[in-house]
Design a protein around this motif. Structure first.
Motif, mmCIF file in Angstrom:
data_model
loop_
_atom_site.group_PDB
_atom_site.id
_atom_site.type_symbol
_atom_site.label_atom_id
_atom_site.label_comp_id
_atom_site.label_asym_id
_atom_site.label_seq_id
_atom_site.Cartn_x
_atom_site.Cartn_y
_atom_site.Cartn_z
ATOM 1 N N ALA A 130 -2.766 12.471 -4.830
ATOM 2 C CA ALA A 130 -2.197 11.397 -5.644
ATOM 3 C C ALA A 130 -1.732 10.242 -4.773
ATOM 4 O O ALA A 130 -1.708 10.354 -3.541
ATOM 5 C CB ALA A 130 -1.005 11.936 -6.442
ATOM 6 N N ARG A 131 -1.409 9.130 -5.454
ATOM 7 C CA ARG A 131 -0.591 8.065 -4.859
ATOM 8 C C ARG A 131 -1.290 7.099 -3.907
ATOM 9 O O ARG A 131 -0.619 6.260 -3.322
ATOM 10 C CB ARG A 131 0.605 8.649 -4.087
ATOM 11 N N GLU A 132 -2.600 7.209 -3.694
ATOM 12 C CA GLU A 132 -3.220 6.285 -2.740
ATOM 13 C C GLU A 132 -3.594 5.004 -3.482
ATOM 14 O O GLU A 132 -4.633 4.927 -4.128
ATOM 15 C CB GLU A 132 -4.456 6.914 -2.090
ATOM 16 N N ALA A 133 -2.714 4.016 -3.392
ATOM 17 C CA ALA A 133 -2.891 2.790 -4.169
ATOM 18 C C ALA A 133 -2.573 1.575 -3.312
ATOM 19 O O ALA A 133 -1.781 1.656 -2.368
ATOM 20 C CB ALA A 133 -1.978 2.816 -5.397
ATOM 21 N N GLU A 134 -3.215 0.480 -3.653
ATOM 22 C CA GLU A 134 -2.944 -0.794 -2.978
ATOM 23 C C GLU A 134 -2.853 -1.861 -4.035
ATOM 24 O O GLU A 134 -3.397 -1.718 -5.135
ATOM 25 C CB GLU A 134 -4.098 -1.157 -2.042
ATOM 26 N N CYS A 135 -2.215 -2.958 -3.693
ATOM 27 C CA CYS A 135 -2.221 -4.066 -4.638
ATOM 28 C C CYS A 135 -2.192 -5.398 -3.901
ATOM 29 O O CYS A 135 -1.775 -5.487 -2.743
ATOM 30 C CB CYS A 135 -1.052 -3.977 -5.610
ATOM 31 N N ALA B 131 11.742 5.552 -8.096
ATOM 32 C CA ALA B 131 12.166 4.362 -7.352
ATOM 33 C C ALA B 131 12.371 4.626 -5.863
ATOM 34 O O ALA B 131 12.679 3.707 -5.105
ATOM 35 C CB ALA B 131 13.459 3.807 -7.956
ATOM 36 N N ALA B 132 12.183 5.881 -5.429
ATOM 37 C CA ALA B 132 12.601 6.247 -4.069
ATOM 38 C C ALA B 132 11.855 5.471 -2.980
ATOM 39 O O ALA B 132 12.450 5.069 -1.975
ATOM 40 C CB ALA B 132 12.434 7.751 -3.860
ATOM 41 N N GLY B 133 10.558 5.268 -3.156
ATOM 42 C CA GLY B 133 9.778 4.576 -2.134
ATOM 43 C C GLY B 133 10.224 3.132 -1.962
ATOM 44 O O GLY B 133 10.455 2.658 -0.844
ATOM 45 N N GLY B 134 10.356 2.437 -3.081
ATOM 46 C CA GLY B 134 10.762 1.039 -3.030
ATOM 47 C C GLY B 134 12.163 0.876 -2.482
ATOM 48 O O GLY B 134 12.439 -0.027 -1.666
ATOM 49 N N PHE C 152 7.323 0.888 -5.826
ATOM 50 C CA PHE C 152 7.385 0.430 -4.434
ATOM 51 C C PHE C 152 6.881 -1.012 -4.347
ATOM 52 O O PHE C 152 7.536 -1.879 -3.753
ATOM 53 C CB PHE C 152 6.549 1.355 -3.541
ATOM 54 N N PHE C 153 5.734 -1.287 -4.980
ATOM 55 C CA PHE C 153 5.183 -2.646 -4.938
ATOM 56 C C PHE C 153 6.199 -3.644 -5.501
ATOM 57 O O PHE C 153 6.511 -4.664 -4.904
ATOM 58 C CB PHE C 153 3.904 -2.756 -5.787
ATOM 59 N N ARG C 154 6.690 -3.335 -6.686
ATOM 60 C CA ARG C 154 7.526 -4.290 -7.415
ATOM 61 C C ARG C 154 8.890 -4.492 -6.755
ATOM 62 O O ARG C 154 9.336 -5.624 -6.570
ATOM 63 C CB ARG C 154 7.723 -3.804 -8.856
ATOM 64 N N GLU C 155 9.538 -3.391 -6.406
ATOM 65 C CA GLU C 155 10.901 -3.537 -5.867
ATOM 66 C C GLU C 155 10.867 -4.219 -4.495
ATOM 67 O O GLU C 155 11.778 -4.976 -4.158
ATOM 68 C CB GLU C 155 11.600 -2.179 -5.797
ATOM 69 N N ARG D 167 0.838 -1.207 0.000
ATOM 70 C CA ARG D 167 0.000 0.000 0.000
ATOM 71 C C ARG D 167 0.873 1.258 0.000
ATOM 72 O O ARG D 167 1.874 1.306 0.710
ATOM 73 C CB ARG D 167 -0.872 -0.024 1.262
ATOM 74 N N THR D 168 0.487 2.228 -0.802
ATOM 75 C CA THR D 168 1.122 3.554 -0.739
ATOM 76 C C THR D 168 0.073 4.570 -0.315
ATOM 77 O O THR D 168 -1.117 4.391 -0.573
ATOM 78 C CB THR D 168 1.723 3.992 -2.088
ATOM 79 N N GLN D 169 0.541 5.619 0.325
ATOM 80 C CA GLN D 169 -0.379 6.552 0.972
ATOM 81 C C GLN D 169 -0.698 7.741 0.083
ATOM 82 O O GLN D 169 0.084 8.144 -0.765
ATOM 83 C CB GLN D 169 0.240 7.036 2.280
ATOM 84 N N ARG D 170 -1.843 8.337 0.348
ATOM 85 C CA ARG D 170 -2.253 9.551 -0.349
ATOM 86 C C ARG D 170 -1.285 10.688 -0.003
ATOM 87 O O ARG D 170 -1.061 10.988 1.164
ATOM 88 C CB ARG D 170 -3.687 9.886 0.093
#
Lengths: 761, 285
Positions: A290-295, A722-725, A373-376, A187-190
């Motif tokens: 932006a950026r509020e996503a989950e997988c 790539a910074a988050g991951g 972030f999810f992938r890395e 999960r990434t935050q809003r």
């Protein structure tokens, strides 16, 4: 005669800097007009509700108030904010009225506009407007949204705006035979772009001529003019949108927002110039989030680390409405989940769920930051499972140079096919490892030294650029022999004037001081323009400029030929200052035409450029405080032909800092009633000068893009993607003794401390 | 974010200032450095009818150091404390704590009295006042009196001050040479409000045993706290690793923080223990 370009590729200082450093930048809030009214906007304090009544009499009666505008004053059907990108019919029912009509759907939605003699009086009057709202259950997150128990748009019967699907190959078959599979949720935050200068507009209506001038435009002025012309029932030619200096854009500034209608409407309504300057609280609740996503995704691999397939589901909280570019982030989450890696079989869908929160839009590296972030994170987990070296695992799966152009997953329902254009992804990875001294530092991984755990991580990314369909440019040889350059793309702080002056001077074979100026953005300079987004300004505008320069040189030769009495083909332009005919007869260009000579150029393009690179981070984690110190951070990117290494480098550093903000601190927090709890910069934390001092950026230009004449690729987003991951992987590596596996951003002290609560192995 | 309408007065004597506050039916606000009040006005969280500016009151200025202790005038700014080299020995704990207050622009304006009157639960000055048994001297329409720090802070942004009262000065008891002390704060960024901070000091007898231990924390309750349970762990003991570990556990057990948007309650509880532990290590070093 000069035959070699020398300016493109040179680290020349920004032409803009002198003006800004001398305090001569002009922002929209610097503008004032005689008889100007100030607007203040009453915004909903309720996340979801039905408007019962709006009483404005007391506000209107306050001395100094000129008028109060509500939906009733605007007309039968209040105009909607359109979709600029992916304008699918599916999105139309979810469009945002420029002012709330019958319902409010997020905290911050405009309900009324007060126009007064001063901004303070206008704000005083807001407190006198009485709004009765019947509250409805707030849809606070994507899970509540999917239940459809409370609907934002009752007619539609669903809170699902659309579902995109990214497909390549046959994922089901690949998973059926896979020797290794891992499933994970992240999960990434809003959070948001947050340019330091909030938005602002100044609208002037000339009733006699039926003309509107709107200052404060940015990013996509021509699209906004088309939109505004339709909404106000004016021909496009009656509207001029002026671009001023801007204090940052990052995707958010310049999109068409409700105020882009309301302020011009107010100017026509009152017959007086109207200015509106957004304050920080409004900015936090009104500008695109932006950026509020989950997988929830699965990866399939061979035991040797060859990735076979990726499948699963992603969910993006798009807020209350679909507006302008609100679908881009979600699309990118699905389409670029594979990043720069060769994943033959992909089946990832993404649900765009409406909630009672501020609508979303693009923010630098839209969707890419989230999905990287999810992938890395997933890749580090797989490497650990399979006992593989993190670097070699990635290296094995990077798309290779001989596979270019490389087809990535196609998005449906609108068939967005795409391919990587060029590059050698191994080289940026190698350089990044060298720069951070990976081998040497690997010895520190997971070690506790002076009370802090050291961690190391890396990640690879791609950055798309060069969105089409077109960009326009015009160059004028002025009567005095200097050149003026006009472009349709916009300056949002990226050093556009400098880069375009370099390109134009090289194309015209003149020194840079012969370029009188680069004029951009405003709708009066060229007939059409597409603006500044998707890392496109230099690639598209620069390529258009090459065309304009070629056309101008032809026009100059034709004019000179008449004067010299020869054929245009016999004329040579020397040093951009004189035309030389057969037998050495010459004519100075500054006397060639009393009106000046003008030529236009364009570049049309359907393909995208792909900049690529790698990030690496070295962190030291104080597990008891949950504090992460960044010891070293390196980003290496190859963005094709570099116009100006200095400005690209600056953009890379700034981009990393923003990415670290998203990784470590920035979070727009809402409660279950849909109230935004981070309404000031005391609570919405952004990186400041002392937070991340150790960042290095290396920009390479070894692999020019084959799809445009400049060979340029987009730049400026690679540092964030790539910074988050990478930061999450670095923290996981540091806290490996605790089995730490971050699955959520940001890496707050609480979260990092929690990761270190498991017993040490 | 524009300020609401208000009247403004800039009295030159303390009685005049008190009079202005007393005749405004509790609707007036004193303004010193404005570093908390002005943002509250901009957010319209405060809408006083009158602002009484204290900047021309000479009685509220100056740092006085005597055998009895350190007296800070209410209009002393953070910058004055940072720049006063006498405080390095006269009150090193104060100096260390004030170094964490906001950013230098704010430190140039913000005042001791303003911070005490504002009573933010995460602010350093109220924390030092609590930890050090400070006396807060105030003047109001019924005259001057002194309020003990322990009685002064009554909740978040709530104090014992009545609407007509102005803080004149704060008195910190004398700081003996050889006193052991430590101050530890953690904020998400330098200069932010503290997630929590711990201030500790104790004196040592000839046998190396601690006595007169004071332990204060901020950021974990609706007001700054003293932690007597931790002080009990320290008093009469040599401060070694075992005692410090006990003090850490006692500090975590003594507080009952709430979840908020910046941290969970569990994290803050642990954090207080960690900061007390680190402050004590520093003190004992």
């Amino acid at each position: 005669m000069r035959t070699v370009n020398s300016l493109i590729g040179s680290p020349i200082e920004r032409l803009e800097d002198l003006r800004f450093l001398r305090g001569r930048g002009q922002y929209v809030d610097d503008l004032a007009r005689k008889d100007m009214l100030h607007a203040a906007i009453l915004r909903s304090s309720v996340a979801h509700g039905r408007i019962r009544s709006i009483a404005v009499a007391a506000a209107r009666a306050l001395p100094g108030v000129h008028s109060v505008i509500t939906a009733k004053d605007i007309g039968n059907r209040v105009p909607r904010v359109p979709m600029r990108l992916q304008p699918l019919p599916d999105f139309e029912p979810f469009g945002q009225p420029v002012i709330a009509e019958t319902k409010v759907r997020y905290v911050g939605e405009a309900i009324a506009v007060v126009l007064a003699e001063t901004a303070a009086i206008a704000e005083d009057a807001l407190g006198l407007i009485e709004v009765e709202i019947e509250p409805l259950p707030a849809v606070a997150d994507r899970r509540a949204s999917a239940q459809d128990a409370s609907l934002l748009f009752e007619d539609k019967g669903t809170n699902l705006a659309i579902k995109f699907r990214a497909v390549r190959g046959d994922a089901a078959a690949a998973f059926a035979d896979a020797p290794y599979v891992r499933r994970e949720s992240f999960r990434t935050q809003r959070h948001m772009a947050l340019p330091l200068e909030p938005r602002g507009l100044l609208a002037e209506w000339d009733a006699a001529r039926g003309r509107l001038t709107l200052s404060g435009g940015a990013k996509v002025l021509f699209f906004n003019r088309r939109t505004l012309a339709k909404q106000m029932g004016l021909p496009e030619s009656a509207i001029e949108i002026v671009e001023n200096d801007v204090g940052g854009g990052f995707g958010a500034r310049g999109e068409f927002y409700p105020e882009d209608f309301l302020i011009p409407f107010a100017a026509r309504h009152t017959g007086r110039p109207v200015k509106w300057t957004e304050d920080r609280r409004e900015h936090l609740m009104c500008v695109n989030h932006a950026r509020e996503a989950e997988c929830d995704v699965e990866i399939a691999c061979k035991r040797d680390g060859t990735i076979l397939a990726l499948r699963g589901h992603a969910y993006v909280d798009v807020g209350a409405y679909m507006r302008t570019n609100g679908a881009v982030g979600a699309r990118n989450v699905a389409q670029f989940m594979s990043g720069p890696y060769r994943i033959p079989h992909i089946d990832v869908d993404v649900a765009l769920q409406l909630t009672n929160k501020t609508p979303v839009g693009t923010y630098r590296g839209p969707g890419r930051f989230e999905t990287d972030f999810f992938r890395e994170r997933l890749l580090d987990m797989v490497a650990q499972d399979l006992g593989l070296d993190r670097v070699e695992f990635r290296r094995r799966n990077l798309v290779s140079q001989r596979e270019m152009p490389y087809q990535i997953a196609t998005i449906t329902p609108f068939e967005s096919k795409d391919e990587f254009d060029s590059g050698d992804y191994q080289t940026t990875l190698d350089r990044c490892l060298d720069e951070i001294k990976w081998t040497e530092k690997s010895k520190l991984a997971g070690k506790l030294i002076d009370g802090r755990y050291h961690g190391l991580a890396l990640g690879c990314f791609i950055e798309g650029g060069a969105a089409g369909p077109k960009e326009s440019a015009r160059i004028v040889l002025e009567p005095d022999g200097l050149y003026s350059v006009y472009v349709g793309s916009s300056a949002i702080g990226q050093g556009l004037e400098t880069a375009f002056a370099q390109i134009a001077a090289d194309a015209l074979e003149v020194t840079i001081d012969r370029i009188r100026g680069v004029f951009h953005g405003s709708t009066c300079y060229v007939d059409d323009g597409y603006g500044a987004y998707h890392s496109r300004s230099v690639v598209m505008g620069g390529s258009a400029m090459l065309d304009a320069a070629k056309n101008l040189r032809e026009a100059i030769r034709a004019q000179a030929a008449q004067r010299l009495g020869c054929q245009p083909s016999e004329v040579e332009i020397v040093e951009g200052s004189k035309a030389v005919g057969p037998g050495g007869k010459s004519i100075a260009l500054n006397g060639l035409s009393s009106e000046g000579i003008s030529a236009e150029g364009a570049f049309l393009n359907k393909k995208h450029t792909y900049t690529y690179g790698a990030h690496a981070a070295h962190v030291a984690v104080d597990a008891k405080l949950g504090h992460v110190e960044l010891v070293d951070y390196v980003v290496v990117e190859d963005c094709g032909r570099i116009i100006n290494p200095l400005t690209v480098h600056g953009q890379a550093i700034g981009s990393v800092v923003q990415g670290l903000g998203g990784a470590m601190m920035e979070h727009l927090v809402y409660d279950q009633e849909g109230q935004l709890l981070t309404g000031s910069l005391a609570d919405y934390l952004i990186p400041t000068a002392s937070d991340f001092p150790n960042i290095r950026a290396i920009v390479m230009g070894d692999h020019p893009s084959p799809i445009n004449p400049l060979g340029a690729k987009g730049a400026g987003e690679g540092g964030i993607i790539a910074a988050g991951g990478v930061m999450a992987n670095a923290v996981a590596n540091a806290l490996s003794a605790f089995g730490a596996q971050p699955r959520e951003l940001p890496l707050t002290p609480t979260r990092v401390w929690e990761l270190a609560q498991a017993p040490r192995k | 974010m524009k300020l609401p309408p208000f009247d403004y007065a800039c009295p030159t004597t303390l009685p005049e200032a008190v009079q202005l506050l007393a005749t405004s039916n509790g609707d007036a606000k004193a303004i010193a450095g404005g570093q908390s009040l002005v943002p509250m006005l901009a957010f319209r969280l405060a809408q006083p009818s009158l602002l009484v500016d204290l900047r021309k009151l000479p009685d509220l200025r100056g740092i006085r150091i005597s055998a009895k202790g350190v007296t800070l005038g209410a209009m002393v700014r953070w910058r004055d404390i940072e720049d006063d080299e006498r405080l390095d020995t006269a009150h090193p704990l104060l100096k260390a704590a004030i170094a964490h207050v906001a950013h230098y622009q704010v430190r140039n304006r913000g005042t001791v009295g303003g911070s005490l009157a504002h009573a933010d639960p995460a602010a350093e000055m109220p924390g030092i006042a609590m930890t050090c048994d400070a006396e807060i001297a105030v003047v109001g329409k019924s005259g001057a009196h002194v309020i003990q720090a322990a009685d002064f802070f009554q909740g978040a942004l709530t104090t014992a001050l009545t609407p007509d009262e102005i803080i004149v000065e704060i008195r910190l008891p004398a700081w003996p040479a050889g006193r052991r002390w430590g101050f530890e704060e953690f904020a998400r960024r330098r200069g932010d409000f503290a997630m929590a901070a711990a201030a500790v000091f104790y004196d040592q007898d000839a046998n190396g045993k601690a006595h007169n231990a004071h332990v204060g924390v901020i950021g974990v309750a609706d007001r700054p706290l003293r932690l007597p349970a931790v002080e009990d762990v320290l008093n009469g003991r040599a401060i070694d690793a075992t005692i410090i570990a006990k003090a850490e556990a006692a500090a975590s057990a003594a507080v009952d923080p709430q979840d908020d948007i910046h941290a969970s309650a569990a994290y803050r509880r642990a954090l207080v223990g960690t900061l007390v532990e680190r402050a004590l290590k520093r003190a004992a070093a």
